[in-house]
Design an enzyme around this catalytic site. Structure first.
Site, PDB file in Angstrom:
ATOM      1  N   TYR A  16       0.806  -1.225   0.000  1.00 32.01           N
ATOM      2  CA  TYR A  16       0.000   0.000   0.000  1.00 32.01           C
ATOM      3  C   TYR A  16       0.841   1.279   0.000  1.00 32.01           C
ATOM      4  O   TYR A  16       0.295   2.372  -0.120  1.00 32.01           O
ATOM      5  CB  TYR A  16      -0.915   0.034   1.235  1.00 32.01           C
ATOM      6  CG  TYR A  16      -1.958  -1.042   1.251  1.00 32.01           C
ATOM      7  CD1 TYR A  16      -3.078  -0.967   0.424  1.00 32.01           C
ATOM      8  CD2 TYR A  16      -1.838  -2.139   2.095  1.00 32.01           C
ATOM      9  CE1 TYR A  16      -4.042  -1.957   0.441  1.00 32.01           C
ATOM     10  CE2 TYR A  16      -2.805  -3.130   2.121  1.00 32.01           C
ATOM     11  CZ  TYR A  16      -3.897  -3.037   1.293  1.00 32.01           C
ATOM     12  OH  TYR A  16      -4.854  -4.012   1.311  1.00 32.01           O
ATOM     13  N   HIS A  21      -4.337   6.228  -1.280  1.00 32.62           N
ATOM     14  CA  HIS A  21      -4.887   6.232   0.075  1.00 32.62           C
ATOM     15  C   HIS A  21      -3.813   6.491   1.130  1.00 32.62           C
ATOM     16  O   HIS A  21      -4.136   6.829   2.262  1.00 32.62           O
ATOM     17  CB  HIS A  21      -5.553   4.884   0.346  1.00 32.62           C
ATOM     18  CG  HIS A  21      -6.914   4.967   0.974  1.00 32.62           C
ATOM     19  ND1 HIS A  21      -7.679   6.102   1.048  1.00 32.62           N
ATOM     20  CD2 HIS A  21      -7.659   3.994   1.578  1.00 32.62           C
ATOM     21  CE1 HIS A  21      -8.818   5.844   1.650  1.00 32.62           C
ATOM     22  NE2 HIS A  21      -8.830   4.575   1.991  1.00 32.62           N
ATOM     23  N   TYR A  60      -5.531  -0.790   9.456  1.00 28.84           N
ATOM     24  CA  TYR A  60      -6.121  -0.364   8.192  1.00 28.84           C
ATOM     25  C   TYR A  60      -6.871   0.946   8.398  1.00 28.84           C
ATOM     26  O   TYR A  60      -7.314   1.272   9.502  1.00 28.84           O
ATOM     27  CB  TYR A  60      -7.024  -1.462   7.623  1.00 28.84           C
ATOM     28  CG  TYR A  60      -6.205  -2.576   7.035  1.00 28.84           C
ATOM     29  CD1 TYR A  60      -5.691  -2.476   5.747  1.00 28.84           C
ATOM     30  CD2 TYR A  60      -5.902  -3.702   7.785  1.00 28.84           C
ATOM     31  CE1 TYR A  60      -4.904  -3.482   5.215  1.00 28.84           C
ATOM     32  CE2 TYR A  60      -5.114  -4.715   7.263  1.00 28.84           C
ATOM     33  CZ  TYR A  60      -4.619  -4.593   5.979  1.00 28.84           C
ATOM     34  OH  TYR A  60      -3.828  -5.588   5.464  1.00 28.84           O
ATOM     35  N   ASN A  62      -9.774   2.189   7.960  1.00 30.40           N
ATOM     36  CA  ASN A  62     -11.071   2.278   8.636  1.00 30.40           C
ATOM     37  C   ASN A  62     -11.024   1.848  10.103  1.00 30.40           C
ATOM     38  O   ASN A  62     -12.045   1.878  10.780  1.00 30.40           O
ATOM     39  CB  ASN A  62     -12.137   1.482   7.871  1.00 30.40           C
ATOM     40  CG  ASN A  62     -11.804   0.021   7.738  1.00 30.40           C
ATOM     41  OD1 ASN A  62     -10.673  -0.389   7.941  1.00 30.40           O
ATOM     42  ND2 ASN A  62     -12.787  -0.776   7.374  1.00 30.40           N
TER      43      ASN A  62
END
Length: 186
Positions: A16, A21, A60, A62
């Site tokens: 990631y 993001h 993560y 969220n």
């Protein structure tokens, strides 16, 4: 003594690292100057810049709220600046915002669920998906080479903005952004 916590939102793991993001964590990487972040028992990686504590939640996006809230409690700090991606802003745009809604951003929703909505945000514009690409696929994808040039300059400016916390607090961050020519406006 820590006065401000600056949390860069993103997802953990090397897959990631370069995604849209993770621009919040990219800003922290610039600020760290290559120094390594240390693990804290509150499931965060952190690095101290004097009175500013840089934080990468080891969760993560969220699920970032509980780990940020626990670190704020541990350090007895009430001033939080969250660095995050924003699809509602054109690529290369920076905006400072104090409080308010989450605009559907799950990382912000997680933080607001734990701390309420009265915290500062530095929104980094990543633009919107094209060609019917889903928002989820878009934010989890890498920037194109042209976009990488723009976002790299934007991230550098965001890092400079964060340093204005030292002398002038959130007002300094806001003033720096208002007076800075951003890459998307050239």
């Amino acid at each position: 003594m820590c006065v401000y916590i600056v949390a860069g939102l993103g997802n953990p793991g090397p897959s990631y690292d370069k995604t849209r993001h993770n621009v919040g964590q990219m800003v922290l990487d610039i600020l760290s100057g290559g120094a390594r972040f240390r693990r804290h028992k509150t499931n965060n990686f952190y690095l101290s810049l004097g009175d500013i504590l840089l934080v990468k939640p080891d969760a993560y996006m969220n699920l970032s709220g509980p780990v940020i809230a626990s670190l704020m409690k541990f350090h007895s700090v009430s001033d939080l600046l969250v660095l995050h991606d924003d699809i509602d802003l054109p690529l290369g745009t920076l905006r400072f915002k104090q409080g308010g809604g989450t605009a559907g951003h799950r990382g912000l929703r997680s933080i607001s669920d734990c701390l309420g909505s009265d915290y500062a945000r530095l929104r980094v514009g990543i633009g919107r998906p094209e060609n019917n690409q889903s928002i989820e696929d878009f934010v989890l994808s890498n920037f194109s080479p042209v976009q990488t040039d723009i976002i790299s300059r934007t991230i550098q400016l965001a890092a400079e903005a964060v340093l204005h916390l030292r002398d002038n607090g959130f007002v300094g961050v806001k003033q720096f952004i208002a007076q800075t020519k951003l890459p998307s406006r050239t």
